[in-house]
Design an enzyme around this catalytic site. Structure first.
Site, PDB file in Angstrom:
ATOM      1  N   GLY A   1       0.836  -1.201   0.000  1.00 52.35           N
ATOM      2  CA  GLY A   1       0.000   0.000   0.000  1.00 52.35           C
ATOM      3  C   GLY A   1       0.868   1.247   0.000  1.00 52.35           C
ATOM      4  N   SER A   2       0.389   2.257   0.705  1.00 53.80           N
ATOM      5  CA  SER A   2       0.983   3.595   0.559  1.00 53.80           C
ATOM      6  C   SER A   2       2.424   3.717   1.045  1.00 53.80           C
ATOM      7  CB  SER A   2       0.124   4.611   1.304  1.00 53.80           C
ATOM      8  OG  SER A   2      -1.161   4.633   0.730  1.00 53.80           O
ATOM      9  N   VAL A   3       2.919   2.812   1.884  1.00 52.32           N
ATOM     10  CA  VAL A   3       4.320   2.948   2.307  1.00 52.32           C
ATOM     11  C   VAL A   3       5.256   2.831   1.107  1.00 52.32           C
ATOM     12  CG1 VAL A   3       4.126   2.282   4.745  1.00 52.32           C
ATOM     13  CG2 VAL A   3       4.393   0.514   2.995  1.00 52.32           C
ATOM     14  N   PHE A   4       4.765   2.198   0.032  1.00 48.10           N
ATOM     15  CA  PHE A   4       5.601   2.040  -1.153  1.00 48.10           C
ATOM     16  C   PHE A   4       5.790   3.377  -1.887  1.00 48.10           C
ATOM     17  CE2 PHE A   4       6.480   0.761  -5.552  1.00 48.10           C
ATOM     18  CZ  PHE A   4       7.536  -0.126  -5.339  1.00 48.10           C
ATOM     19  N   LYS A   5       4.931   4.356  -1.563  1.00 46.46           N
ATOM     20  CA  LYS A   5       5.039   5.662  -2.229  1.00 46.46           C
ATOM     21  C   LYS A   5       6.412   6.289  -1.988  1.00 46.46           C
ATOM     22  CE  LYS A   5       0.081   6.561  -2.223  1.00 46.46           C
ATOM     23  NZ  LYS A   5      -1.034   6.997  -1.363  1.00 46.46           N
TER      24      LYS A   5
END
Lengths: 437, 484
Positions: free
Chosen positions: B214-218
């Site tokens: 999810g967003s931690v990959f941003k």
């Protein structure tokens, strides 16, 4: 130096080997050295010297190398047995003494080998009876599906060990009488000159007996040993290669037939083909023993782990000593144990010692003047060599594993006694041949 | 007859030659295979007779040791393994047992732990080497940090990894649920019952489990955008809700509308559609390059058994595919969705690389190997795994992650007196029941990071900023709170 003095001197190294071997094991077990090993070494030397005196007195001209070679093997066997369990070595030492007595008695009483020749049919019959006794209910015993021993009171006697001598005596006597007929043959069929049926008959009977043994005793190893000795004698008696070749073919056909039908032999063959198969490994009567034998040899490598360093997984269950990691390490598997502890070099050295004994045996045969003596020495040497081949070949996966003993090394009184008798007969032939006229 | 006798002897010599040949075959030529055969237990039995070295935490706390055990049935002595702290360290430390075999450090460090016992080949070696006790392994694990991680997870399934970004030392590696390795070794049936459980209890989630980030990959997407020079922190992109990527509309969290937003703001508020545009702008090729630099698409170089490590990246039909694959939807890859599967260790490495000014250090569990007499046999030096990005780009990204904790979605991670950088993530698992995998990755202190963490809590309600961030806060606080 006279031959006898050379023999006496050659006994010293084997006694030293025993002393050193036991010392190594003491050192490993108790981490201190006792003088016990010296005592055992001394006693061993004393016993061998006693036997040597018997030879000196009753067969002064006999071959001087065989007995010291046997002593080396016997003492290595004792060291390994001591290493597995003291009780084995103690019992084996008693058998060793009894074996030496049998050796002395045979050497002293059988002064003239003609007596054996005259009674060859009686001896043959007795041998066959002994061979088949293990199948008789009540006194017969089955080990892993093979019928090899007779129980007499508290003891169990390995039938094949004694029968092999009787059969060789018979074959030597019989072939001495008929070899001329076999050489000159009668009719020729398919390029093979066949002797008259009257003389071929008994040979077929012997082949049939070997096959019957396979079926009744269910042991590929001992029938291979007997039949091999028969073929060797047939070849030496006639000098014609066609007989043993036809014999090997007949035996192979018979063995294939039996092997594909008798369950116990079938299992052995399957285990031989793929000992590392996990299913066969875990099956009862499967390949566990053979696989462990190979593992033990790999564990030994070139130089071995040293005396007392092999993993046997020894368990003491009441009075019973078992070695779950290398089952029957005191009998069938003793070669694997020796390779484990002394490596490829130790194993090769032992095989060389056996080969030297066999070489001396054939030398005795070559020197003998009487055809019966020649055949007897050849037969005894051949059966001895084949016994080593069958068990070491089984342990090293050359042929399917079957339970015969490694002469002079494996634990067991029958084997030790029978082989000492065999040795006495060989020395008697040698004495007769080398006695100054 | 003498010729025949000689011929017969030759035949027998040949037969004996075969015996020697076969003995050589087993002892010299094929001995390696036989030794290594699983059915052959000789080395295992031999190893049991020698005490293995201990496994210690960074402060000397004993995590594993060997105790003598006398068997009455065989009259022999053997050594068995004890784990004084039970289930707490079973992930990194693993276990060692003759029938269960080995996992974790017990396996990857077996050689020094077992000493030379296994390798002894002759009696002479034995006399020369004498004492056979195995070496001790001093790990980088810090009990206080580990405890904070375990406490933070509580009974919730999930995982925490804490690294020292400057050295790559693994300070904590927690995985829940756990099991007691002592029971697994000693209680019959316990291990078998573990293998039957559906919650993957035997897995070390930190290195073996597959999560959607999810967003931690941003953070990875932003790093690729800034370091490649394609964008700056102030470049604006379209952040409006419901934009169509690869033929399907994408939504922001809570359906929020942002319009034109800067990259910095997009990260602070975790704007999905903005990052969809960023990823498309960066492109597959650049995404793949930066993912690989962070360590994706390969197993992490941890001193840990190879088959207990999992490579992070895009998976299709159970196989790793590169970001350049035509099966990858780069916009959704950019927001940590699509086919991405990552391990907590990998995400901790992402955080650590940003924290250490773009220099990713090799993660390692072993600090040093000490022999029975206390002599250091080997000391593990910090080692650069990869220069992921320039220091300047890393500094920008670090300050952006500071904003996330300061004013964005990760405020729950903030520590009193210490500034923190981080990123939250919420990966949907079961939309109907509102169950998500909740993430937080971050580091502290912001201006000179000494600890980097990744936290994931599985299958729970709520958002990463609410559930995972406080755990990360406690772990970082423990790590910064001095020794232990």
């Amino acid at each position: 130096m006279t031959a006898r003095n050379r023999e006496a001197l050659a006994l010293v190294p084997s006694a030293l080997l025993l002393t050193a071997g036991l010392a190594a094991i003491f050192l490993r077990r108790d981490e201190f050295l006792s003088n016990e090993s010296l005592v055992y070494g001394g006693v061993f030397l004393g016993l061998c010297l006693a036997a040597h005196l018997v030879i000196r007195w009753s067969a002064p001209n006999a071959d001087p190398y065989i007995f010291p070679l046997v002593a080396v093997l016997a003492c290595l066997g004792l060291v390994e047995l001591y290493r597995i369990d003291e009780s084995f070595a103690q019992a084996q030492a008693r058998w060793f003494v009894i074996g030496l007595v049998m050796f002395a008695v045979t050497l002293a009483s059988v002064r003239d080998l003609r007596w054996l020749q005259d009674n060859k049919y009686t001896i043959a019959l007795a041998s066959l009876v002994v061979l088949l006794l293990p199948r008789v209910p009540g006194i017969g015993q089955s080990t892993n599906g093979a019928y090899l021993s007779i129980s007499v009171g508290p003891m169990s006697v390995q039938a094949a060990e004694f029968a092999k001598i009787g059969i060789v005596v018979f074959l030597a006597g019989y072939l001495r009488d008929t070899r001329q007929v076999l050489i000159h043959g009668g009719r020729r069929i398919l390029g093979l000159s066949l002797p008259p049926l009257r003389h071929l008959g008994p040979l077929l009977v012997i082949w049939g007996t070997a096959m019957l043994m396979l079926i009744f005793i269910r042991d590929l190893g001992s029938s291979l040993m007997f039949f091999g000795a028969f073929l060797a004698l047939l070849y030496v008696a006639t000098g014609r290669l066609s007989y043993p070749l036809a014999g090997i073919g007949a035996f192979a056909a018979g063995a294939w037939f039996v092997g594909s039908r008798v369950g116990h032999v079938q299992d052995r063959v399957a285990a031989w083909r793929d000992p590392l198969d996990p299913e066969l490994f875990n099956a009862t009567g499967g390949s566990y023993q053979l696989a462990q034998s190979l593992f033990a040899q790999a564990d030994g490598g070139l130089f071995g782990r040293g005396f007392g360093q092999a993993e046997l997984g020894t368990m003491v269950d009441g009075d019973l000593v078992t070695t779950p990691l290398l089952p029957a390490s005191q009998t069938d598997m003793i070669y694997a144990l020796i390779v484990n502890e002394t490596g490829l070099l130790g194993g090769a050295a032992i095989l060389l010692a056996y080969l030297l004994i066999v070489q001396r045996g054939f030398r005795i045969a070559s020197l003998a003047r009487d055809p019966f003596h020649k055949l007897l020495a050849t037969g005894l040497s051949a059966v001895f060599a084949l016994q080593v081949f069958v068990i070491v070949g089984g342990v090293t996966k050359v042929i399917p594993l079957t339970g015969v003993t490694l002469p002079f090394m494996s634990y067991g009184g029958s084997s030790l006694m029978a082989n000492f008798i065999l040795l006495a007969l060989l020395l008697r032939v040698s004495e007769t041949a080398r006695r100054p006229a | 007859m003498n010729t025949s006798i000689r011929n017969l002897f030759v035949v027998l010599v040949l037969l004996f030659g075969v015996l020697v040949a076969f003995t050589s075959r087993w002892t010299v030529f094929e001995d390696g295979d036989l030794r290594a055969d699983a059915l052959n237990r000789r080395d295992v039995i031999r190893a049991e007779r020698v005490p293995r070295g201990r496994i210690l935490a960074a402060d000397g706390t004993v995590l594993a040791r060997s105790v003598r055990e006398r068997s009455r049935s065989s009259g022999t002595t053997r050594y068995v393994r004890r784990y004084p702290l039970g289930s707490k360290y079973v992930g990194p430390v693993g276990y060692s047992d003759t029938s269960l075999t080995q996992t974790g450090l017990e396996r990857s460090m077996n050689e020094p732990l077992a000493g030379k016992a296994v390798k002894l080949t002759t009696a002479v070696d034995r006399l020369v080497t004498g004492d056979q006790r195995g070496d001790d392994i001093r790990t980088t694990l810090r009990p206080r940090v580990q405890q904070a991680a375990l406490d933070g997870l509580g009974d919730r399934p999930g995982s925490v990894v804490a690294l020292d970004p400057r050295t790559g030392k693994v300070l904590a590696m927690a995985s829940r649920p756990g099991f007691d390795p002592n029971k697994a070794i000693n209680e019959s049936g316990y291990y078998a019952s573990l293998t039957k459980r559906s919650d993957r209890v035997l897995l070390n989630r930190a290195t073996q489990d597959a999560y959607v980030p999810g967003s931690v990959f941003k953070v990875v997407t932003a790093a690729a955008a800034i370091d490649s020079g394609k964008m700056t922190a102030d470049t604006t992109v379209d952040g409006s809700n419901g934009q169509v990527f690869s033929g399907a509309p994408m939504n922001n969290y809570g359906g929020a509308q942002y319009g034109q937003v800067t990259l910095r703001t997009s990260l602070t508020n975790s704007v999905n559609t903005a990052f969809g545009n960023v990823a498309e702008l960066v492109g597959k090729e650049t995404m793949r390059r930066y993912m690989r630099r962070f360590g994706f698409d390969a197993k992490p170089p941890l001193d840990y058994p190879d088959d207990q490590l999992r490579a992070s990246g895009s998976y299709r039909d159970g196989r790793l595919i590169p970001a350049t694959s035509r099966f990858v939807d780069v916009a959704r890859l950019g927001i940590g969705q699509d086919k991405l599967q990552v391990t907590p260790l990998q995400m901790a490495m992402v955080s650590a690389a940003v924290a250490n000014r773009g220099r990713l250090m090799k993660p390692h569990l072993v600090d040093r190997i000490v022999d029975a007499d206390g002599r250091v046999q080997r000391e593990v030096e910090p080692e650069l795994q990869q220069r992921v990005m320039g220091a300047g780009a890393a500094d920008v990204l670090r300050s952006m992650m500071g904003d996330v904790v300061n004013e964005g979605t990760g405020t729950a991670a903030s520590l009193s007196g210490i500034t923190v950088g981080g990123k939250t993530g919420t990966a949907e698992r079961d939309i109907r029941r509102g169950l998500n995998d909740l993430w937080f990755i971050g580091f502290a202190p912001l201006d000179d990071p000494k600890v980097a963490v990744a936290v994931v809590v599985e299958n729970t309600t709520g958002a990463g900023g609410v559930v995972a961030a406080p755990i990360a806060r406690d772990v970082m606080q423990a790590a910064l709170g001095g020794d232990g």
